[in-house]
Design an enzyme around this catalytic site. Structure first.
Site, PDB file in Angstrom:
ATOM      1  CG  MET A  39      -1.991  -1.102   1.140  1.00  0.00           C
ATOM      2  SD  MET A  39      -3.551  -0.732   1.971  1.00  0.00           S
ATOM      3  CE  MET A  39      -2.993  -0.354   3.624  1.00  0.00           C
ATOM      4  N   GLY A  40       2.135   1.094  -0.407  1.00  0.00           N
ATOM      5  CA  GLY A  40       3.015   2.250  -0.478  1.00  0.00           C
ATOM      6  C   GLY A  40       3.585   2.640   0.867  1.00  0.00           C
ATOM      7  CG  LEU A  42       7.265   1.276  -0.890  1.00  0.00           C
ATOM      8  CD1 LEU A  42       8.038   0.921  -2.155  1.00  0.00           C
ATOM      9  CD2 LEU A  42       6.313   0.148  -0.514  1.00  0.00           C
ATOM     10  N   GLY A  45      11.238  -2.760   5.577  1.00  0.00           N
ATOM     11  CA  GLY A  45      10.527  -4.032   5.619  1.00  0.00           C
ATOM     12  C   GLY A  45       9.998  -4.405   4.248  1.00  0.00           C
ATOM     13  CG  HIS A  46       6.933  -2.084   2.316  1.00  0.00           C
ATOM     14  ND1 HIS A  46       6.833  -0.949   3.080  1.00  0.00           N
ATOM     15  CD2 HIS A  46       5.708  -2.665   2.345  1.00  0.00           C
ATOM     16  CE1 HIS A  46       5.603  -0.834   3.540  1.00  0.00           C
ATOM     17  NE2 HIS A  46       4.895  -1.870   3.117  1.00  0.00           N
ATOM     18  CE  LYS A 177       4.049  -4.483   9.795  1.00  0.00           C
ATOM     19  NZ  LYS A 177       2.597  -4.247  10.072  1.00  0.00           N
ATOM     20  CB  SER A 218       4.332  -0.622  10.812  1.00  0.00           C
ATOM     21  OG  SER A 218       3.021  -0.259  10.391  1.00  0.00           O
TER      22      SER A 218
END
Length: 338
Positions: A39-40, A42, A45-46, A177, A218
Site C-alpha cells: 500500500m506504499g 515503503l 521491511g517492504h 508482521k 510499519s
C-alpha cells in the site's frame, strides 16, 4: 484526463491490459515473475520483500494500492501515508548482482492502478453500500486482528485475489508482521485452486525490525509522536515475555495457554500503568493478545484443551494502541513458515 505519472526507471503500469501485456512478454521470455503487493509508504521491511523477489526471480513487479475495502468508515483511509515519489526512488535504488551476468537485477515494473481498475463497480468503506464481488475466508478472518477489525480480511482477500488474477505471479512475497494475512491468503490459494501463485509459492519473509529496539517496521509508525516513540516496543517486549514462558514450559512438556497469554498481558498492563503515572500524555492501550493454531488459526484460549502439546506450534500475536497509532506484531513458535 489521463493519470499524471511520476518518472521512474521502470515501467509504471496503470491498467489491467497493460499488466497482462507485460506479463505475456515475461512468459514468452521464460521468466519467473515475483510479486510484492504493497500500500506504499515503503520502508526497509517492504524493501526486504523486494530483495527476496529479486534474488529468486528474473522479473519482479511491485504494486502500490491503498485498498479502500480494508478500511472501516472510522479508520484512517484518508490520512494513510502516500509517498509515491519516495517509494519509486526507494525501488529504483535496489540492485541485486546476478552470478554470471554483468547486469544486476532491478525492479521490472510498478503496478499503480486507480481505484476504478480494481473496483469497476466502485467501492465504499461502508460494507452495506458495496456492490460487486467480494471474497471471504471463513474461520480464519474472524480471529486475531479480525475480532477488532471486522471486514478487514474480506477487503484484503478481495484485493489480493484481484491482483493475483491480473499479474499471475510465479511467487508472491509477504511479511511475517502480517502473519494472519499471509496464512489466510495461503488458505485462499489452496481453497480456490489458484494456479499462480501456488500456495507453496506464497513466501513469508521474517519481520524486518529496527536493529536497536526490535520494533517491527510499519508504515503506520510514521503516526507516532516523538514522546510516544520510547514506548513503541511495548508489544514486542510483551511477546518476548510470553516466549520465555513458552520456551520454559516446552522443555518440560505441554504449554499452558493461559500462562503464555497472561505473561504478555501483564507486561502490557504494567506499561499502561507506568505511562499513566508519568502523566506526559502518552496513552497505551492493549487491544488483544492471542495464541492461535498455525494451520487453522483456532483461538487456543477458547479451545477444548488448555494445553499446547509437545511438537505442536502456535502463533502468538497482539495489537496495542499507542496514542492514535495501532501497533501489531507476532512471534511464531515451533512452526516452519516456508
Amino acid at each position: 484526463m489521463a493519470q499524471q505519472l511520476p518518472s521512474a526507471p521502470f515501467p509504471i503500469l496503470t491498467s489491467v491490459s497493460e499488466v497482462r501485456e507485460w506479463r505475456a512478454a515475461r512468459q514468452a521470455a521464460g521468466e519467473q515473475v515475483g510479486f510484492v503487493p504493497t500500500m506504499g509508504a515503503l520502508h526497509d521491511g517492504h524493501l526486504s520483500l523486494v530483495r527476496a523477489s529479486l534474488l529468486a526471480n528474473e522479473a519482479t513487479v511491485i504494486s502500490i494500492f491503498v485498498n479502500p475495502a480494508q478500511f472501516a468508515p472510522h479508520e484512517d483511509l484518508a490520512t494513510y501515508p502516500r509517498t509515491i515519489e519516495a517509494d519509486i526512488a526507494a525501488l529504483a535504488s535496489l540492485t541485486i548482482p546476478v552470478e554470471g551476468s554483468s547486469s544486476p537485477r532491478t525492479v521490472s515494473a510498478l503496478f499503480l492502478p486507480p481505484i476504478s481498475a480494481l473496483y469497476p463497480s466502485g467501492i465504499d468503506t461502508d460494507v452495506s453500500k458495496q456492490r460487486g464481488t467480494f471474497l471471504e475466508v471463513k474461520g480464519l478472518q474472524e480471529v486475531m486482528e479480525g475480532v477488532s477489525r471486522p471486514g478487514f480480511f474480506r477487503g484484503v482477500a478481495t484485493v489480493v485475489i484481484k491482483l493475483f488474477n491480473i499479474i499471475q505471479p510465479t511467487k508472491a512475497y509477504f511479511g511475517q508482521k502480517d502473519i494472519q494475512q499471509a496464512l489466510l491468503l495461503r488458505r485462499m490459494l489452496t481453497d480456490l485452486h489458484v494456479p499462480a501463485p501456488l500456495a507453496s509459492n506464497l513466501v513469508i519473509i521474517p519481520t524486518y525490525r529496527d536493529a536497536a529496539s526490535e520494533l517491527a517496521l510499519s508504515s503506520r509508525n510514521a503516526y507516532l509522536r516523538a514522546e510516544e516513540r520510547p514506548w513503541a516496543t511495548v508489544l514486542i517486549d510483551a511477546l518476548h515475555k510470553a516466549q520465555q514462558v513458552w520456551d520454559e514450559q516446552k522443555t518440560k512438556g505441554a504449554v499452558v495457554v493461559k500462562d503464555v497469554l497472561e505473561a504478555a498481558r501483564a507486561s502490557v498492563r504494567a506499561v499502561e500503568k507506568k505511562a499513566q503515572e508519568e502523566g506526559k500524555g502518552v496513552e497505551v492501550r492493549l487491544i488483544y493478545v492471542a495464541l492461535n493454531d498455525p494451520d487453522e488459526l483456532w483461538d487456543l484460549e477458547k479451545g477444548e484443551s488448555a494445553m499446547v502439546p509437545r511438537g505442536k506450534g502456535a502463533v502468538l500475536s497482539g495489537a496495542v494502541m499507542l496514542g492514535r497509532t495501532r501497533l501489531i506484531d507476532n512471534l511464531v513458535f515451533d512452526y516452519p513458515l516456508n
